[in-house]
Design an enzyme around this catalytic site. Structure first.
Site, PDB file in Angstrom:
ATOM      1  N   HIS A  11       0.819  -1.209   0.000  1.00 13.71           N
ATOM      2  CA  HIS A  11       0.000   0.000   0.000  1.00 13.71           C
ATOM      3  C   HIS A  11       0.857   1.265   0.000  1.00 13.71           C
ATOM      4  O   HIS A  11       2.044   1.253   0.355  1.00 13.71           O
ATOM      5  CB  HIS A  11      -0.919   0.007   1.221  1.00 13.71           C
ATOM      6  CG  HIS A  11      -0.164   0.036   2.529  1.00 13.71           C
ATOM      7  ND1 HIS A  11       0.337   1.195   3.076  1.00 13.71           N
ATOM      8  CD2 HIS A  11       0.188  -0.956   3.374  1.00 13.71           C
ATOM      9  CE1 HIS A  11       0.959   0.923   4.209  1.00 13.71           C
ATOM     10  NE2 HIS A  11       0.881  -0.383   4.415  1.00 13.71           N
ATOM     11  N   GLU A  84      -2.212  -7.211   7.249  1.00  9.18           N
ATOM     12  CA  GLU A  84      -0.881  -7.158   7.843  1.00  9.18           C
ATOM     13  C   GLU A  84      -0.832  -8.040   9.091  1.00  9.18           C
ATOM     14  O   GLU A  84      -1.867  -8.347   9.702  1.00  9.18           O
ATOM     15  CB  GLU A  84      -0.536  -5.703   8.198  1.00  9.18           C
ATOM     16  CG  GLU A  84       0.828  -5.497   8.849  1.00  9.18           C
ATOM     17  CD  GLU A  84       2.008  -5.952   7.997  1.00  9.18           C
ATOM     18  OE1 GLU A  84       2.054  -7.150   7.663  1.00  9.18           O
ATOM     19  OE2 GLU A  84       2.891  -5.120   7.708  1.00  9.18           O
TER      20      GLU A  84
END
Length: 214
Positions: A11, A84
């Site tokens: 990201h 994550e």
């Protein structure tokens, strides 16, 4: 030969990235202005690729990173399995010496082979790999999706890459990453093997002006 091309990206930047704050899976921070610029630069560089599907984690920073492709009408699926790693109770805290030492010791233990060690109230690399495996199986079960875009997170990407290349998890730090970097990976259905075409590539960001810090 049947092949699948996987464009795997991290990201774009968040304010917490810039501040050195660990986000993990428990802090759902949005992209900052620089992160949005990174996302736009990546879209401009790769909008010509005929993506069949966009895959993201459940966290907003990955959704925002690929918004341009989703707005084109490309199908999108979101999976918590791509989130994550959970860094546990220290997520979201201002950087401090105690936490920095804790993270250093934890990641060193992983590099030494203790990949079943979880952060306090968080996850271990083995747990992250185990939740990624069903998503990998889903992606590979769709040979008609010839080009796919996958947006996820730094540590989770390292776990994923070692898994795809059948390496032990303690090797995960061999895979560098930066915000909005690209790993282009090709998969052969004939051999069942992956190969890296691009690694931690940021050439699509070189036209951006470096943000000014105050």
């Amino acid at each position: 030969m049947k092949r699948k091309s996987i464009y795997l990206i991290r990201h774009g930047e968040t304010d917490l990235n810039r501040q050195g704050v660990v986000q993990g899976s428990g802090v759902n921070a949005p992209l900052n202005e620089w992160g949005e610029a990174q996302a736009t630069a990546f879209f401009n560089a790769y909008q010509h690729v005929p993506f069949d599907k966009v895959y993201t984690s459940d966290l907003i920073r990955t959704h925002q990173t690929v918004r341009g492709f989703i707005n084109q009408g490309i199908a999108h699926e979101s999976y918590a399995g791509l989130n994550e790693i959970s860094w546990g109770i220290r997520e979201g805290r201002e950087p401090n010496t105690g936490d920095n030492n804790y993270y250093r010791e934890l990641t060193q233990a992983w590099s030494n082979g203790n990949v079943e060690l979880a952060s306090e109230e968080g996850e271990s690399p083995v747990q992250v790999r185990d939740r990624q495996l069903p998503v990998i199986e889903t992606i590979l079960s769709r040979p008609h999706e010839r080009n796919i875009l996958v947006a996820m997170h730094g540590r989770a990407m390292r776990v994923l890459l070692t898994t795809l290349f059948k390496q032990p998890l303690f090797k995960m730090d061999d895979y560098g990453h930066s915000n909005l970097c690209l790993y282009k990976i090709n998969y052969s259905y004939d051999t069942g093997l992956f190969e890296i075409e691009l690694a931690n590539d940021i050439t699509h960001l070189l036209s951006l002006e470096i943000p000014q810090t105050v």
